[in-house]
Design an enzyme around this catalytic site. Structure first.
Site, PDB file in Angstrom:
ATOM      1  N   ALA A   1       0.864  -1.182   0.000  1.00 38.82           N
ATOM      2  CA  ALA A   1       0.000   0.000   0.000  1.00 38.82           C
ATOM      3  C   ALA A   1       0.898   1.227   0.000  1.00 38.82           C
ATOM      4  CB  ALA A   1      -0.898  -0.012   1.230  1.00 38.82           C
TER       5      ALA A   1
ATOM      6  N   SER B   1       1.091   5.167  -0.145  1.00 36.60           N
ATOM      7  CA  SER B   1       0.323   6.396   0.040  1.00 36.60           C
ATOM      8  C   SER B   1       0.897   7.576  -0.735  1.00 36.60           C
ATOM      9  CB  SER B   1       0.285   6.758   1.527  1.00 36.60           C
ATOM     10  OG  SER B   1       1.588   7.111   1.980  1.00 36.60           O
TER      11      SER B   1
ATOM     12  N   GLY C   1       3.873   8.747   0.431  1.00 39.24           N
ATOM     13  CA  GLY C   1       4.769   9.293   1.435  1.00 39.24           C
ATOM     14  C   GLY C   1       6.064   8.502   1.523  1.00 39.24           C
TER      15      GLY C   1
ATOM     16  N   ASP D   1       7.395   6.886   4.142  1.00 36.40           N
ATOM     17  CA  ASP D   1       7.362   5.638   4.910  1.00 36.40           C
ATOM     18  C   ASP D   1       6.914   4.457   4.049  1.00 36.40           C
ATOM     19  OD1 ASP D   1       8.188   6.866   7.288  1.00 36.40           O
ATOM     20  OD2 ASP D   1       6.144   7.434   7.812  1.00 36.40           O
ATOM     21  N   SER D   2       5.818   4.611   3.325  1.00 34.90           N
ATOM     22  CA  SER D   2       5.331   3.505   2.497  1.00 34.90           C
ATOM     23  C   SER D   2       6.276   3.232   1.336  1.00 34.90           C
ATOM     24  CB  SER D   2       3.919   3.799   1.985  1.00 34.90           C
ATOM     25  OG  SER D   2       3.885   4.964   1.180  1.00 34.90           O
TER      26      SER D   2
ATOM     27  N   LEU E   1      -4.392   3.888  -2.958  1.00 28.03           N
ATOM     28  CA  LEU E   1      -5.838   3.939  -2.758  1.00 28.03           C
ATOM     29  C   LEU E   1      -6.356   5.344  -3.030  1.00 28.03           C
ATOM     30  CD1 LEU E   1      -6.298   1.805   0.484  1.00 28.03           C
ATOM     31  CD2 LEU E   1      -6.175   1.075  -1.914  1.00 28.03           C
TER      32      LEU E   1
ATOM     33  N   CYS F   1     -10.459   4.072   9.344  1.00 30.02           N
ATOM     34  CA  CYS F   1      -9.847   3.823   8.040  1.00 30.02           C
ATOM     35  C   CYS F   1      -9.012   2.544   8.080  1.00 30.02           C
ATOM     36  CB  CYS F   1      -8.994   5.014   7.626  1.00 30.02           C
ATOM     37  SG  CYS F   1      -8.309   4.893   5.952  1.00 30.02           S
TER      38      CYS F   1
ATOM     39  N   CYS G   1      -7.307  13.687   7.033  1.00 37.41           N
ATOM     40  CA  CYS G   1      -6.947  13.770   5.619  1.00 37.41           C
ATOM     41  C   CYS G   1      -8.050  14.372   4.769  1.00 37.41           C
ATOM     42  CB  CYS G   1      -6.542  12.396   5.090  1.00 37.41           C
ATOM     43  SG  CYS G   1      -7.873  11.181   4.997  1.00 37.41           S
TER      44      CYS G   1
END
Length: 367
Positions: free
Chosen positions: A6, A8, A10, A12-13, A32, A101, A198
């Site tokens: 997944a 995003s 950003g 980190d992902s 997503l 979420c 968000c």
């Protein structure tokens, strides 16, 4: 393993996906799309899941040489997160949309689709760790205490944990993640972290709710029932709130007053002194266990309770009684409202969580 990463948009992902590739897994990236407004743009560190985030995620996937897709989960996000957020505020509760979420979208809808497509696990950039315990897989805090996200993952079940992959859990600092992203040539290496809700990128929750549910003028009362102010809608207030009350009558002792209660039926807000916020017990009927449940949850057991993402854990006693998870902290908690999530720990391990339905004052609970 076949891993669905997944992404995003950003840092980190991005690094999590890269580490999954380095570990030899067969990785596919997915972003997503959670907003119906496809042209939504990002404002600095506010907002997420925007068109810019999708483009950032695609660039990382291209650099890693992995397939990349954008999946439209906007309808599910609207139904399970945004509509729930509005309904909870209308009911006088304080919801946590990040928990919903994770529970309903990222680790329910996304994981369900991933398993249907033959993937073994979903990889995310969350800071948390998974460990093999005597009774199965356990969810633990990250080694990076300042970035630990185990609280917002407290809704995960044993089945979901079995198909989850957290490559960042043992990384000792966010600075190292950014340095790794820079070394890999990721343009997101210096991208600001997202914060606030968000789907409310300007941070004006009260204004956003007013647009959704409309103005509803009402009264602000003190604990005696005396009118001390007015408001444009009880949905704009949350327990523990101090700022923005616009009270017309000062407290007798001159001290600040805080929101103690939101009453949606009468559209009134009750305010009082800070000490009245002290909570000695909380309980919720909607509870889950993160991995194996306690051997006998109907017998009181020691734990730590955390009621906000970055709050300090407090020693407590928990027990399941009459269909509720009841938690009694060793010392009073402050600013706890129905709708919030209480996550309980044993050391670094997440035991489970509940959505708070009711609270008992510290005086009444004897804490």
């Amino acid at each position: 393993m076949r891993i669905l990463a997944a992404m995003s948009g950003g840092v980190d992902s991005a690094v999590a996906a890269a580490r999954a590739v380095d570990a030899g897994h067969d990785v596919v990236g997915v972003h997503l799309a959670l907003s119906r407004a496809g042209g939504t743009l990002r404002t600095g560190s506010r907002g997420c899941c925007t068109i810019e985030d999708a483009m950032d995620a695609r660039r990382v996937a291209d650099r890693l040489g992995i397939p990349f897709y954008v999946w439209d989960f906007s309808e599910r996000f609207r139904d399970d997160v945004i509509d729930d957020f509005v309904a909870e505020y209308q009911a006088g509760r304080t919801p946590n949309p990040c928990m919903r979420c994770n529970e309903k979208v990222k680790f329910a809808a996304l994981l369900e689709r991933a398993l249907e497509l033959g993937f073994d696990a979903v990889c995310t950039g969350h800071y948390a760790t998974l460990r093999d315990g005597e009774r199965g897989l356990e969810l633990h805090r990250s080694s990076e205490e300042a970035k630990d996200q185990s609280y917002v993952l407290g809704v995960l079940t044993a089945e979901q944990l079995a198909h989850t992959y957290f490559p960042l859990g043992q990384t000792p600092s966010k600075a190292l993640v950014r340095a790794e992203a820079e070394a890999r040539g990721f343009t997101v290496a210096t991208k600001p972290d997202s914060y606030d809700i968000c789907f409310i990128p300007d941070g004006d929750t009260r204004g956003w709710l007013a647009d959704k549910v409309g103005a509803a003028p009402g009264e602000i009362l003190d604990r005696t029932g005396a009118v001390v102010g007015s408001h444009d809608g009880a949905h704009g207030f949350t327990v523990g709130q101090r700022k923005g009350l616009r009270l017309g009558v000062p407290a007798p002792d001159g001290k600040p007053r805080f929101v103690l209660e939101v009453r949606p039926v009468s559209n009134t807000v009750v305010v009082g002194p800070k000490e009245a916020l002290a909570i000695g017990e909380l309980a919720g009927a909607r509870f889950t266990w993160a991995g194996a449940e306690p051997l006998d949850p109907t017998t009181p057991f020691a734990c730590d309770v955390q009621v906000r993402a970055h709050a300090d854990p407090v020693p407590a006693i928990a027990v399941v009684r009459d269909g509720e998870l009841i938690v009694t902290p060793d010392e009073p908690l402050h600013g706890v409202a129905p709708g919030q999530t209480a996550v309980i720990y044993a050391g670094t391990r997440v035991i489970g969580q509940c959505t708070i339905d009711r609270t008992v004052s510290a005086v009444a609970a004897g804490v």
